[in-house]
Design an enzyme around this catalytic site. Structure first.
Site, PDB file in Angstrom:
ATOM      1  N   GLU A 157       0.589  -1.011  -0.232  1.00 51.34           N
ATOM      2  CA  GLU A 157      -0.001  -0.228   0.349  1.00 51.34           C
ATOM      3  C   GLU A 157       0.857   1.623   0.270  1.00 51.34           C
ATOM      4  OE1 GLU A 157      -2.675   1.573  -0.443  1.00 51.34           O
ATOM      5  OE2 GLU A 157      -3.650   1.934   1.208  1.00 51.34           O
ATOM      6  N   ILE A 159      -0.031   4.561   1.537  1.00 47.78           N
ATOM      7  CA  ILE A 159       0.410   5.124   2.413  1.00 47.78           C
ATOM      8  C   ILE A 159      -0.591   4.672   4.179  1.00 47.78           C
ATOM      9  CG2 ILE A 159      -1.366   7.201   1.666  1.00 47.78           C
ATOM     10  CD1 ILE A 159       0.045   8.548   3.149  1.00 47.78           C
ATOM     11  N   ASP A 196      -2.929   5.627   7.055  1.00 43.92           N
ATOM     12  CA  ASP A 196      -3.510   6.937   7.713  1.00 43.92           C
ATOM     13  C   ASP A 196      -4.366   6.159   8.876  1.00 43.92           C
ATOM     14  OD1 ASP A 196      -4.441   9.207   8.114  1.00 43.92           O
ATOM     15  OD2 ASP A 196      -5.975   9.637   6.271  1.00 43.92           O
ATOM     16  N   LEU A 237      -8.105   1.782   8.326  1.00 35.91           N
ATOM     17  CA  LEU A 237      -9.415   1.323   8.199  1.00 35.91           C
ATOM     18  C   LEU A 237      -9.148   0.324   7.207  1.00 35.91           C
ATOM     19  CD1 LEU A 237     -11.552   3.922   9.207  1.00 35.91           C
ATOM     20  CD2 LEU A 237     -11.095   2.036  10.002  1.00 35.91           C
ATOM     21  N   THR A 238      -8.782   0.867   5.735  1.00 34.89           N
ATOM     22  CA  THR A 238      -8.763   0.345   4.170  1.00 34.89           C
ATOM     23  C   THR A 238      -7.498  -1.719   4.920  1.00 34.89           C
ATOM     24  OG1 THR A 238      -8.573   2.580   3.143  1.00 34.89           O
ATOM     25  CG2 THR A 238      -7.281   0.990   1.668  1.00 34.89           C
TER      26      THR A 238
HETATM   27  P1  IMP Z   1      -6.393   4.358   5.606  1.00 37.33           P
HETATM   28  O1  IMP Z   1      -7.483   3.585   5.421  1.00 37.33           O
HETATM   29  O2  IMP Z   1      -7.015   5.614   6.086  1.00 37.33           O
HETATM   30  O3  IMP Z   1      -5.876   4.120   6.181  1.00 37.33           O
HETATM   31  O4  IMP Z   1      -6.388   5.545   4.616  1.00 37.33           O
HETATM   32  C1  IMP Z   1      -5.766   4.592   3.135  1.00 37.33           C
HETATM   33  C2  IMP Z   1      -5.387   5.394   1.814  1.00 37.33           C
HETATM   34  O5  IMP Z   1      -5.975   6.848   2.494  1.00 37.33           O
HETATM   35  C3  IMP Z   1      -4.306   5.371   1.283  1.00 37.33           C
HETATM   36  O6  IMP Z   1      -4.032   3.857   0.194  1.00 37.33           O
HETATM   37  C4  IMP Z   1      -4.536   6.963   0.026  1.00 37.33           C
HETATM   38  O7  IMP Z   1      -5.364   6.883  -0.923  1.00 37.33           O
HETATM   39  C5  IMP Z   1      -5.729   8.148   1.256  1.00 37.33           C
HETATM   40  N1  IMP Z   1      -4.722   8.805   2.438  1.00 37.33           N
HETATM   41  C6  IMP Z   1      -4.141   8.329   2.918  1.00 37.33           C
HETATM   42  N2  IMP Z   1      -3.083   9.818   3.330  1.00 37.33           N
HETATM   43  C7  IMP Z   1      -3.402  10.838   2.445  1.00 37.33           C
HETATM   44  C8  IMP Z   1      -2.440  11.498   1.899  1.00 37.33           C
HETATM   45  O8  IMP Z   1      -1.638  12.189   2.552  1.00 37.33           O
HETATM   46  N3  IMP Z   1      -2.364  11.459   0.826  1.00 37.33           N
HETATM   47  C9  IMP Z   1      -3.132  11.118  -0.515  1.00 37.33           C
HETATM   48  N4  IMP Z   1      -3.808   9.583  -0.207  1.00 37.33           N
HETATM   49  C10 IMP Z   1      -3.564   9.635   1.199  1.00 37.33           C
END
Ligand code: IMP
Length: 179
Positions: free
Chosen positions: A98, A100, A102, A105-106
């Site tokens: 992956e 990033i 954040d 959840l993904t």
């Molecule tokens: P999570 O489910 O919040 O961990 O989000 C993961 C997804 O959010 C990543 O695959 C990105 O597509 C998007 N994302 C999270 N932070 C950023 C950022 O700083 N820049 C661009 N995309 C981000």
């Protein structure tokens, strides 16, 4: 419409050096096996392409597409799988790749989903671990860079589908009155 400025965070040289190190680590850990690397589209494209081409072991590769963000920079909290893996992962070593992490959840949802299909193991490799908004604990086995906060673009990462093509990684900031 709001204006944005971008500041360099990681140069293409920094990125390429770290990606080679990650590939070496993975190649050593999976010596004698043929893992399946599963990239999460779209943001992972350049990281995935650079990572797999630096591996020294045989692998198979496939992709998943997950949409967790609409237009903007905040998580919607819901994840939709719009493209699934096509290779059978039962009994195989899987590495999810992956761009990033954040909120987490993904990745946690995708890992749970893949684990139900009976793989031998599932590990996670991310280019960037962003800790500021973590909502669910997710174990990152291979990580390129840690950052505390900020919205970043480039090297596959987008803001409203812009900036993905840039070879370096930048922090995106809203323009203030003095900019
Ligand atoms: P999570 O489910 O919040 O961990 O989000 C993961 C997804 O959010 C990543 O695959 C990105 O597509 C998007 N994302 C999270 N932070 C950023 C950022 O700083 N820049 C661009 N995309 C981000």
């Amino acid at each position: 419409m709001k204006g944005y400025t971008k500041e360099l965070l990681l140069s293409r040289e920094d990125i390429q050096k770290r990606v080679r190190e990650l590939a070496l680590e993975i190649s050593r850990d999976y010596q004698g096996t043929e893992p399946i690397l599963i990239g999460i589209l779209n943001g992972v494209i350049f990281f995935f392409a650079d990572l797999v081409r630096n591996l020294t072991i045989p692998i198979k590769l496939d992709f998943i597409r997950a949409a967790s963000y609409g237009a903007g920079t905040t998580s919607s909290g819901t994840i939709r799988l719009s493209k699934d893996v096509e290779i059978d992962i039962r009994g195989e070593h899987v590495i999810i790749v992956e761009d990033i992490v954040d909120t987490g959840l993904t990745l946690s949802k995708i890992k749970d989903n893949l684990e139900k299909r009976g793989p031998e193991s599932v590990k996670i490799c991310v280019l960037i671990d962003k800790r500021e908004r973590r909502e669910t604990q997710v174990n990152i086995d291979y990580c390129g860079f840690h950052i505390e906060e900020g919205f970043i673009v480039g090297y596959g990462l987008d803001f409203n589908e812009q900036y993905r093509h840039l070879a370096d990684i930048f922090v995106l900031r809203e323009k203030g009155p003095s900019d």
